[in-house]
Design a protein around this motif. Structure first.
Motif, short mmCIF file in Angstrom:
data_model
loop_
_atom_site.label_atom_id
_atom_site.label_comp_id
_atom_site.label_asym_id
_atom_site.label_seq_id
_atom_site.Cartn_x
_atom_site.Cartn_y
_atom_site.Cartn_z
N THR A 1 0.82 -1.23 0.00
CA THR A 1 0.00 0.00 0.00
C THR A 1 0.85 1.27 0.00
OG1 THR A 1 -0.14 -0.21 2.40
CG2 THR A 1 -2.01 -1.04 1.12
N ARG A 2 1.93 1.25 0.76
CA ARG A 2 2.77 2.45 0.83
C ARG A 2 3.41 2.71 -0.53
NH1 ARG A 2 8.04 2.93 3.84
NH2 ARG A 2 8.59 5.10 3.41
N LYS B 1 1.25 4.40 -3.12
CA LYS B 1 0.94 5.83 -2.93
C LYS B 1 2.15 6.73 -3.18
CE LYS B 1 -2.60 4.90 0.51
NZ LYS B 1 -2.57 4.55 1.94
#
Lengths: 171, 767
Positions: B98-99, B102
């Motif tokens: 997820t990091r 982004k």
């Protein structure tokens, strides 16, 4: 910043971390210069910066303000009429490029070597070129090509300053 | 003269034929070509074939115009980076994408379960360090790398094996679920009876040889760019096999072959490691589909050195029995090879069976799977490693028998291929021995080191054999444009070997055209007829005959058209330098005169590669001699001189073929002297993945090399008379250098590379 590449002046604004190699390949689309090791070990990215050879993968573009860069694409420029440089013609004649991936770096390193020392001994050629790796093993042919250029074998005669007549071209 | 294939099949009918690829023999059903051009023997009058023509694509290569896969850009193209495991064995407990998703510039991220099953990407089970576990696609490589670095991974580690001994140990951790040993049994090849062969021997030598893992280190990494147009995908790939890559991509992604196009223009070296699609290909293609833009994915240097294939290491325990006069009675080798996590049995064994006349030969090769990135074919796979053992043992035998090692080899020369007793299509190995020895100044007496100085000079030799017949299927078209320029179309590859030039020469010769009018168009699956991978030194002998046939077909059509214009019969026409002449007259016209009249009525010649001659061994042979100096204080070895004499049938372009010899010798020199992948056995990771730490030869390391060809055309092999040459020269270099070092220091060499400490250790044994 202003940068002269192969005689052409560019006004550029590279980000701080961008290398000279990235600037040449990605921004100026001069893809002749190759990325191989990305850490100054193989010589494939060699260019001349104000005449001196540098690893363009380790040279920050922003540090080159006002400099004059020569890449393989600039070797053949001879006035207004494009023509291969003696080193390029020698590399063709002596079969000094197999896969050709290291060749742009080899040519620039050889160009700088001959600019420093117009008549190098074989040992001086070996020492001067030993920072440029070739995996196909074209070294004997590169040595021959540089030796031949130093001996004036590939000097252009004034009337011959036009594209190679009859030279076979594949693609 | 040419031996006729033992088949009665008519043109267009299908026959069975065998093709040897890097020691593997494959049977293929192939159609008989519509006609078979007369074989070019040594009497054939050829002008362009055999000429030292400059490499035709060299101008592109010396100007920076040559476009490699790494140079491909497409509008809106994105860049992908692969994240790799840092442990050799275990399971991914958690992976957090997820990091990364982004991060600035990131378009897409993939991890376990995100790609089609056929790609076999991003498994949760880790079986070697460097295994792809996730990938990021971003606007540039830097952004993609930054995001890949931000992916958090937690592993449950498991015990692992990285050496053959560890893999073979009782209760060893399993590198593969089915077990650590390939087929759970050694690969045994046998002829005759070793026991009786050893009983018949006057002398028996027993030796053990060790060879290192060698890394291909092609300067252009594995890489691909992919772009979709609806349900069709175009892949630019640095590959030795465009059609095999197409097959791989179609299968992995579940797309029909007709919707996959693979393009390869220039490539920066392959050496056996680029024989199909890989993780980088699938990552580029899957991202490109998901994101709807072109995506390029290139290995970085670390990935290239640690997860793109290698020549596996070997331990070879060799027993040779011989009569006092050197006649071999038995050759036995027990061989261990740790393949990595995957691989094939291209082992050291084959050359033991093929090099010499010996009635009793047995090899037992055990291939182990270990938790290290898998092996791949590497120039002369198996034979390079095997030659170090076999030729080392032959040199040891010569020393024991006080025989000249060259005489020992001549004594055991085999007139027939010794495994099946097949005749050779041609074999000039004895002439190679003779001419090589003359060029080197080999003398049976004057070899032992005389110097008492710390610098000792030594000389040694080793021989080589390698199957190079090539074979079908391979197709080509020769097309004449309305201005009489000629396109040669064949879906083959030029790795830097000179295929474009050689195929153009064959077409020009067959057509009677000017070479400068001919252009070879290769490397595109969509527009070009099928040819196989450029592996196994096969391209010239496989594609060459197809191109020659296509050119002859085109010439027949051209003569048909010209006959009416010249008021002559087609059979009375001859062509040279792109001009057609009516024999014994002064009537002639240029190709351009004919094609201009034809306009866009096109002459298109078609050619295919016919079957190989039945029951015939087609091999390339050679011998190399080495001279070295050894500093016995420091252990530093310098190779001073290599002489190489090889027989590869007709040489279509001596300049380019000599470049192949020199290149092979230099890779063999690296193998002998410096090259060795070093593993950390406690962590299971590669310690020397940079080009500084993994040493390949530089210009300063290169000795004087005198490499040349012996013998002439081989019209039995195929109608061009050419066999293959790319791999043979790498095979005997290391054992020749090791023999020279042994001669210099008076101690046998059993392990390479010959780093100073290893030479000092050998000298220590003497004291």
């Amino acid at each position: 910043m202003r940068l002269t590449v192969n005689g052409r002046v560019h006004e550029l604004d590279p980000a701080p971390a961008v290398t000279l190699l990235e600037l040449l390949r990605d921004r100026l689309s001069l893809t002749g210069t190759k990325l191989v090791c990305d850490r100054g070990e193989c010589g494939a990215c060699t260019v001349q910066l104000d005449g001196e050879i540098v690893y363009s993968c380790l040279t920050l573009a922003a540090a080159c303000e006002g400099a004059d860069v020569l890449t393989v694409e600039g070797l053949a420029t001879d006035g207004k009429e494009p023509s291969l440089a003696p080193l390029q013609r020698a590399f063709i004649a002596k079969d000094a490029a197999q896969c050709g991936f290291c060749t742009p770096g080899q040519l620039i390193a050889a160009n700088a070597l001959l600019a420093r020392n117009a008549n190098p001994t074989d040992d001086e050629i070996r020492a001067g070129m030993s920072g440029n790796l070739c995996r196909c093993g074209t070294y004997p042919k590169i040595l021959e090509a540089i030796r031949a250029v130093a001996a004036g074998e590939f000097e252009l005669k004034p009337e011959a300053r036009k594209p190679e007549a009859g030279a076979a071209r594949g693609s | 003269m040419a031996r006729k294939s033992k088949t009665s099949a008519k043109p267009g009918g299908f026959v069975s034929t065998t093709v040897e690829i890097e020691g593997r023999t494959e049977t293929r059903i192939v159609e008989m070509p519509a006609f078979e051009p007369a074989a070019w023997d040594d009497k054939a009058e050829l002008g362009i074939v055999g000429a030292r023509v400059p490499r035709m694509d060299a101008p592109e290569r010396v100007t920076g115009r040559a476009r490699y896969t790494a140079d491909i850009t497409r509008p809106g193209m994105l860049h992908a980076v692969i994240l790799r495991s840092t442990i050799p064995r275990g399971t991914i407990r958690t992976i957090d994408l997820t990091r990364a998703a982004k991060m600035p510039g990131v378009f897409d991220v993939m991890g376990p379960g995100d790609t089609p099953a056929g790609t076999r990407l991003f498994a949760r089970e880790i079986s070697y360090a460097g295994q792809p576990i996730a990938a990021v696609c971003a606007e540039n490589e830097r952004a993609a790398q930054n995001a890949a670095d931000a992916i958090a991974v937690e592993y449950d580690t498991l015990p692992f094996v990285v050496t053959f001994e560890q893999a073979a140990a009782k209760d060893a951790p399993k590198a593969r679920a089915k077990g650590n040993m390939m087929e759970n049994a050694p690969l045994v090849m046998n002829r005759g009876d070793i026991e009786s062969g050893l009983k018949a021997a006057d002398i028996i030598v027993r030796r053990e040889y060790r060879t290192p893992v060698q890394l291909h280190t092609a300067l252009e990494p594995h890489g691909a760019a992919a772009e979709w147009d609806g349900d069709r995908v175009t892949v630019w790939e640095s590959t030795q096999g465009i059609f095999r890559t197409r097959e791989n991509v179609a299968k992995a992604l579940g797309v029909p072959l007709s919707k996959v196009r693979v393009i390869k223009d220039y490539m920066g070296g392959g050496f056996g490691a680029k024989n199909g699609a890989g993780p980088h290909t699938y990552v580029a293609a899957v991202f490109a589909k998901r994101v709807g833009r072109a995506v390029r994915c290139l290995n970085d240097r670390e990935a290239e050195q640690t997860d793109s294939g290698n020549r596996p290491s070997s331990v070879q325990r060799v027993t040779i029995g011989a009569k006092k006069d050197g006649t071999l009675t038995a050759i036995f080798a027990s061989i261990d090879v740790p393949l990595g996590i995957s691989g094939w049995e291209g082992g050291p064994g084959q050359i033991y069976h093929e090099m010499y006349a010996c009635p009793n030969v047995r090899t037992e090769e055990t291939f182990a799977y270990v938790n290290v990135s898998g092996m791949a074919a590497f120039r002369g796979p198996g034979y390079v490693e095997g030659a170090f053992g076999l030729e080392g043992a032959m040199n040891a035998l010569a020393t024991e028998l006080k025989l000249d090692p060259l005489a020992l080899r001549k004594k055991n020369f085999t007139k027939r291929e010794p495994r099946q007793g097949r005749p050779y299509s041609g074999n000039n190995l004895l002439a190679c021995y003779k001419e090589g020895a003359e060029a080197f100044g080999w003398s049976s007496e004057d070899r032992s080191p005389k110097s008492e100085n710390r610098i000792r000079i030594g000389r040694g030799l080793a021989a080589q054999v390698w199957p190079t017949g090539g074979g079908p299927p391979a197709y080509a078209l020769v097309r004449m444009n309305s201005d009489a320029t000629i396109d040669v179309l064949a879906g083959t590859q030029d790795l830097g070997t000179g295929a474009r030039t050689v195929l153009s020469q064959l077409a020009a010769e067959s057509l009677g055209a000017k070479l400068s009018d001919v252009r070879a168009i290769i490397g595109d699956t969509e527009s070009l007829p099928y040819t196989g991978n450029s592996w196994g030194s096969m391209t010239t002998a496989s594609v060459g005959p197809a191109v020659r046939m296509a050119a002859e077909d085109a010439r027949s059509q051209l003569f048909e058209a010209a006959a009416a214009m010249l008021d002559a019969k087609p059979g009375d026409l001859e062509s040279r330098d792109s001009r057609i002449v009516v024999r014994d007259t002064d009537r002639s016209m240029t190709f351009a005169d004919v094609t201009k009249k034809l306009g866009n009525v096109m002459i298109i010649g078609k050619g295919s590669r016919g079957p190989n001659p039945a029951d015939t061994a087609i091999m390339t042979f050679g011998v190399q001699f080495a001279e070295v100096e050894v500093d016995i204080e420091t252990g530093v070895v310098r190779v001073l001189r290599i002489v190489a004499a090889h027989d590869a049938g007709r040489i279509i372009n001596p300049t380019l073929a000599e470049s192949q010899l020199e290149g092979g010798i230099i890779q063999g020199l690296g193998y002998a002297m410096f090259e060795e992948r070093v593993l950390d056995h406690s962590l299971g990771i590669v310690m020397n993945s940079t080009m500084h730490d993994y040493k390949i030869p530089t210009m300063a390391d290169i000795p004087r090399i005198d490499a040349f060809f012996v013998g002439g055309a081989d019209p039995v092999a195929n109608h061009t008379g050419a066999r293959g040459i790319a791999e043979p020269p790498v095979i005997p270099t290391a054992p020749a250098i090791a023999a020279a070092v042994a001669n210099a220091i008076g101690v046998e060499i059993s392990e390479i590379p010959l780093t100073p400490w290893r030479v000092l250790a050998a000298l220590e044994k003497k004291r």
